[in-house]
Design a protein around this motif. Structure first.
Motif, short mmCIF file in Angstrom:
data_model
loop_
_atom_site.label_atom_id
_atom_site.label_comp_id
_atom_site.label_asym_id
_atom_site.label_seq_id
_atom_site.Cartn_x
_atom_site.Cartn_y
_atom_site.Cartn_z
N VAL A 128 15.49 10.82 -8.95
CA VAL A 128 15.39 11.34 -7.53
C VAL A 128 14.37 12.09 -7.40
N ARG A 129 14.04 12.97 -8.43
CA ARG A 129 12.65 14.10 -8.08
C ARG A 129 11.47 13.23 -8.24
N VAL A 130 11.50 12.40 -8.94
CA VAL A 130 10.01 11.30 -8.98
C VAL A 130 9.92 10.74 -7.84
N MET A 131 11.03 10.03 -7.25
CA MET A 131 10.93 9.72 -5.65
C MET A 131 10.64 10.71 -4.71
N HIS A 132 10.79 11.86 -4.84
CA HIS A 132 10.54 13.17 -4.07
C HIS A 132 9.04 13.35 -4.18
N LEU A 142 6.32 17.93 -13.33
CA LEU A 142 7.69 18.05 -13.60
C LEU A 142 7.78 18.44 -15.10
N GLN A 143 6.73 18.65 -15.93
CA GLN A 143 6.65 19.09 -17.26
C GLN A 143 7.77 18.12 -18.20
N LEU A 153 6.02 5.08 -2.95
CA LEU A 153 7.32 4.54 -2.59
C LEU A 153 7.18 3.21 -2.06
N SER A 154 7.80 2.40 -2.24
CA SER A 154 7.84 0.82 -1.54
C SER A 154 8.61 1.29 -0.46
N GLU A 155 8.72 -0.09 0.64
CA GLU A 155 9.64 0.49 1.57
C GLU A 155 11.04 0.60 1.36
#
Length: 143
Positions: free
Chosen positions: A37-41, A58-59, A94-96
């Motif tokens: 979820v952090r990658v999505m953020h 993100l280390q 992000l995709s739709e």
């Protein structure tokens, strides 16, 4: 550094991760980890971010991040676009489907934090934010 300080910080970390519900490796009652979820953020807030930039931000271990990105691309949550200037570089966004998921995660996360502090009065909420900012300032001091 005093052993007691380290123990108190670790005690707080255990308390807070339990309070926000990340001890079960999934966040917000989803099939996704906090890291996913952090990658999505980051992809949502930094369209076109590269894996190298994510790794630094993100280390994270490069291999783990690579596998995580591949998983999110396969699930059609992330789009990976090759650079025209340098074919070795791929940007991420992000995709739709990913945007919809992230919007829902963001809403649920906001609702979760609101529920966590709803018993506090306005002055206590302001004090909490000040204290959190102090922690952030202290932990990044002289870095």
């Amino acid at each position: 550094m005093a052993k007691e300080v380290v123990e108190k910080i670790r005690e707080f970390n255990r308390f807070y991760t339990s309070v926000i519900g990340v001890t079960n490796n999934h966040i917000l009652e989803s099939n996704y980890s906090l890291t996913e979820v952090r990658v999505m953020h980051e992809a949502s807030n930094n369209p076109g971010i590269t894996a190298r930039q994510l790794k630094a931000l993100l280390q994270m271990d490069e291999g783990y991040l690579s596998r995580l990105i591949a998983k999110l691309v396969k699930q059609k949550i992330l789009l990976k676009k090759q650079s025209r200037e340098d074919k070795r570089i791929f940007s991420l966004e992000l995709s739709e489907k990913g945007k919809q998921m992230y919007t829902e995660f963001n809403k649920r996360s906001n609702d979760s934090v609101a529920a966590l502090i709803q018993h506090l009065g306005n002055n206590d909420q302001i004090e909490l934010v000040k204290l959190l900012n102090s922690v952030k300032t202290l932990l990044t001091k002289n870095k």
